[in-house]
Design a protein around this motif. Sequence first.
Motif, PDB file in Angstrom:
ATOM      1  N   UNK A  87      29.678  11.346 -28.635  1.00 32.39           N
ATOM      2  CA  UNK A  87      28.977  11.908 -29.792  1.00 32.39           C
ATOM      3  C   UNK A  87      28.777  10.843 -30.867  1.00 32.39           C
ATOM      4  N   UNK A  88      29.824  10.058 -31.125  1.00 30.60           N
ATOM      5  CA  UNK A  88      29.720   8.997 -32.123  1.00 30.60           C
ATOM      6  C   UNK A  88      28.693   7.946 -31.707  1.00 30.60           C
ATOM      7  N   UNK A  89      28.661   7.624 -30.410  1.00 30.66           N
ATOM      8  CA  UNK A  89      27.690   6.649 -29.915  1.00 30.66           C
ATOM      9  C   UNK A  89      26.262   7.170 -30.065  1.00 30.66           C
ATOM     10  N   UNK A  90      26.046   8.458 -29.780  1.00 30.02           N
ATOM     11  CA  UNK A  90      24.712   9.041 -29.937  1.00 30.02           C
ATOM     12  C   UNK A  90      24.299   9.068 -31.410  1.00 30.02           C
ATOM     13  N   UNK A  91      25.254   9.353 -32.289  1.00 30.21           N
ATOM     14  CA  UNK A  91      24.961   9.323 -33.722  1.00 30.21           C
ATOM     15  C   UNK A  91      24.571   7.922 -34.171  1.00 30.21           C
ATOM     16  N   UNK A  92      25.287   6.932 -33.649  1.00 30.35           N
ATOM     17  CA  UNK A  92      24.988   5.541 -34.002  1.00 30.35           C
ATOM     18  C   UNK A  92      23.606   5.136 -33.476  1.00 30.35           C
ATOM     19  N   UNK A  93      23.279   5.519 -32.242  1.00 26.62           N
ATOM     20  CA  UNK A  93      21.971   5.175 -31.677  1.00 26.62           C
ATOM     21  C   UNK A  93      20.831   5.826 -32.447  1.00 26.62           C
ATOM     22  N   UNK A  94      21.107   6.982 -33.064  1.00 22.17           N
ATOM     23  CA  UNK A  94      20.067   7.651 -33.847  1.00 22.17           C
ATOM     24  C   UNK A  94      19.911   7.007 -35.227  1.00 22.17           C
ATOM     25  N   UNK A  95      21.021   6.587 -35.829  1.00 23.92           N
ATOM     26  CA  UNK A  95      20.981   6.075 -37.203  1.00 23.92           C
ATOM     27  C   UNK A  95      20.679   4.577 -37.245  1.00 23.92           C
ATOM     28  N   UNK A  96      21.192   3.818 -36.283  1.00 24.80           N
ATOM     29  CA  UNK A  96      21.137   2.354 -36.326  1.00 24.80           C
ATOM     30  C   UNK A  96      19.736   1.770 -36.485  1.00 24.80           C
ATOM     31  N   UNK A  97      18.693   2.303 -35.806  1.00 22.87           N
ATOM     32  CA  UNK A  97      17.368   1.681 -35.962  1.00 22.87           C
ATOM     33  C   UNK A  97      16.840   1.674 -37.396  1.00 22.87           C
ATOM     34  N   UNK A  98      17.330   2.576 -38.248  1.00 20.67           N
ATOM     35  CA  UNK A  98      16.859   2.616 -39.624  1.00 20.67           C
ATOM     36  C   UNK A  98      17.714   1.836 -40.596  1.00 20.67           C
ATOM     37  N   UNK A  99      18.685   1.077 -40.088  1.00 21.11           N
ATOM     38  CA  UNK A  99      19.587   0.329 -40.962  1.00 21.11           C
ATOM     39  C   UNK A  99      19.278  -1.162 -40.916  1.00 21.11           C
ATOM     40  N   UNK A 100      19.535  -1.826 -42.038  1.00 21.36           N
ATOM     41  CA  UNK A 100      19.463  -3.285 -42.073  1.00 21.36           C
ATOM     42  C   UNK A 100      20.716  -3.854 -41.406  1.00 21.36           C
ATOM     43  N   UNK A 101      20.663  -5.167 -41.133  1.00 23.86           N
ATOM     44  CA  UNK A 101      21.784  -5.801 -40.443  1.00 23.86           C
ATOM     45  C   UNK A 101      23.074  -5.676 -41.247  1.00 23.86           C
ATOM     46  N   UNK A 102      22.991  -5.876 -42.563  1.00 26.01           N
ATOM     47  CA  UNK A 102      24.194  -5.762 -43.404  1.00 26.01           C
ATOM     48  C   UNK A 102      24.737  -4.332 -43.393  1.00 26.01           C
ATOM     49  N   UNK A 103      23.824  -3.361 -43.417  1.00 29.44           N
ATOM     50  CA  UNK A 103      24.259  -1.965 -43.392  1.00 29.44           C
ATOM     51  C   UNK A 103      24.929  -1.613 -42.067  1.00 29.44           C
ATOM     52  N   UNK A 104      24.422  -2.173 -40.971  1.00 26.79           N
ATOM     53  CA  UNK A 104      25.064  -1.939 -39.676  1.00 26.79           C
ATOM     54  C   UNK A 104      26.469  -2.523 -39.657  1.00 26.79           C
ATOM     55  N   UNK A 105      26.607  -3.752 -40.170  1.00 28.06           N
ATOM     56  CA  UNK A 105      27.937  -4.376 -40.205  1.00 28.06           C
ATOM     57  C   UNK A 105      28.889  -3.585 -41.087  1.00 28.06           C
ATOM     58  N   UNK A 106      28.363  -2.967 -42.149  1.00 24.92           N
ATOM     59  CA  UNK A 106      29.221  -2.204 -43.053  1.00 24.92           C
ATOM     60  C   UNK A 106      29.627  -0.860 -42.458  1.00 24.92           C
ATOM     61  N   UNK A 107      28.751  -0.246 -41.663  1.00 24.63           N
ATOM     62  CA  UNK A 107      29.015   1.091 -41.138  1.00 24.63           C
ATOM     63  C   UNK A 107      29.862   1.088 -39.880  1.00 24.63           C
ATOM     64  N   UNK A 108      29.750   0.057 -39.059  1.00 22.45           N
ATOM     65  CA  UNK A 108      30.479   0.027 -37.786  1.00 22.45           C
ATOM     66  C   UNK A 108      31.994   0.165 -37.933  1.00 22.45           C
ATOM     67  N   UNK A 109      32.638  -0.547 -38.876  1.00 23.05           N
ATOM     68  CA  UNK A 109      34.100  -0.368 -39.011  1.00 23.05           C
ATOM     69  C   UNK A 109      34.490   1.068 -39.322  1.00 23.05           C
ATOM     70  N   UNK A 110      33.685   1.770 -40.127  1.00 21.78           N
ATOM     71  CA  UNK A 110      33.999   3.164 -40.441  1.00 21.78           C
ATOM     72  C   UNK A 110      33.873   4.031 -39.197  1.00 21.78           C
ATOM     73  N   UNK A 111      32.906   3.710 -38.348  1.00 25.40           N
ATOM     74  CA  UNK A 111      32.704   4.484 -37.129  1.00 25.40           C
ATOM     75  C   UNK A 111      33.900   4.341 -36.190  1.00 25.40           C
ATOM     76  N   UNK A 112      34.440   3.124 -36.095  1.00 18.95           N
ATOM     77  CA  UNK A 112      35.605   2.903 -35.235  1.00 18.95           C
ATOM     78  C   UNK A 112      36.889   3.441 -35.871  1.00 18.95           C
ATOM     79  N   UNK A 113      36.962   3.415 -37.210  1.00 16.93           N
ATOM     80  CA  UNK A 113      38.178   3.863 -37.888  1.00 16.93           C
ATOM     81  C   UNK A 113      38.315   5.379 -37.889  1.00 16.93           C
ATOM     82  N   UNK A 114      37.199   6.103 -37.778  1.00 20.51           N
ATOM     83  CA  UNK A 114      37.255   7.569 -37.865  1.00 20.51           C
ATOM     84  C   UNK A 114      38.157   8.194 -36.801  1.00 20.51           C
ATOM     85  N   UNK A 115      37.972   7.910 -35.488  1.00 17.94           N
ATOM     86  CA  UNK A 115      38.872   8.530 -34.503  1.00 17.94           C
ATOM     87  C   UNK A 115      40.310   8.057 -34.632  1.00 17.94           C
TER      88      UNK A 115
END
Length: 251
Positions: A87-115
């Motif tokens: 589910x998290x991977x599908x959410x990332x695949x949906x959101x990631x195309x609309x993010x800048x590179x810096x925003x992707x780097x900022x969001x990824x740690x939160x995605x891994x830290x959540x579980x």
Amino acid sequence: MKDIDDSRAPLLDHLIELRRRLLHSLIAIGICFGVCLYFAEPIFGVLVRPLLAAGQNKLIYTQLFEAFFVQLKVAFFAATMLAFPVIANQLWLFVAPGLYRKEKRALLPFLFATPVLFTMGASLAYFVAVPTALHFLLSYQGNLGGVQQEALPSVAAYLDFVMQFLFAFGLAFLMPILLMLLERAGIVTRQQLVAARRYAIVGNFGIALVLAPPDAGSMILLAVPLVALYELALIGIWFTERSRKTENANA
């Protein structure tokens, strides 16, 4: 009219993509549900271990379909947790195309830290909070004015009790991620969070009062980690602020 149709195309593309991601997530949950339903009894056996450790070795069901629906609920909860990476991977695949590179780097740690944080909170509930609450609540058994008082919890009531603990502690442990995302979005600053520390402590006890079962021990077991996690969020925000300042200086 052509301009209107062209303006709708990106929205339709997003809706189609959203439908595809939701479909993949539902398929993952469905597959996991089938597997977890087969192992529903062993999974529920794990959930009742704190009850056995507290000295209670009997659960009842008062309606014929109650035990069956409990197995369905156990399978669904377990399937949702098991399918979370998909589910998290599908959410990332949906959101990631609309993010800048810096925003992707900022969001990824939160995605891994959540579980990780959710699992830490649920583990604290399972190994500490639930046994403590059960020992306290089952201590009311015994002779009461000449009448023998005995606890006979139903399978559905016990499952709701355990799930309330697991999800309350798991969700509460996500507070640092929420605070860091709010700071990253510019909604709050670290200085504001530091100034509001005393109100945050009171608020954390209020959250524990609402989320945790009604005994004082459970509330304290949830409130104290919440206060510690608030401080941890402030430290994390301090590090991210320093990192952003360094990046801006080097840019």
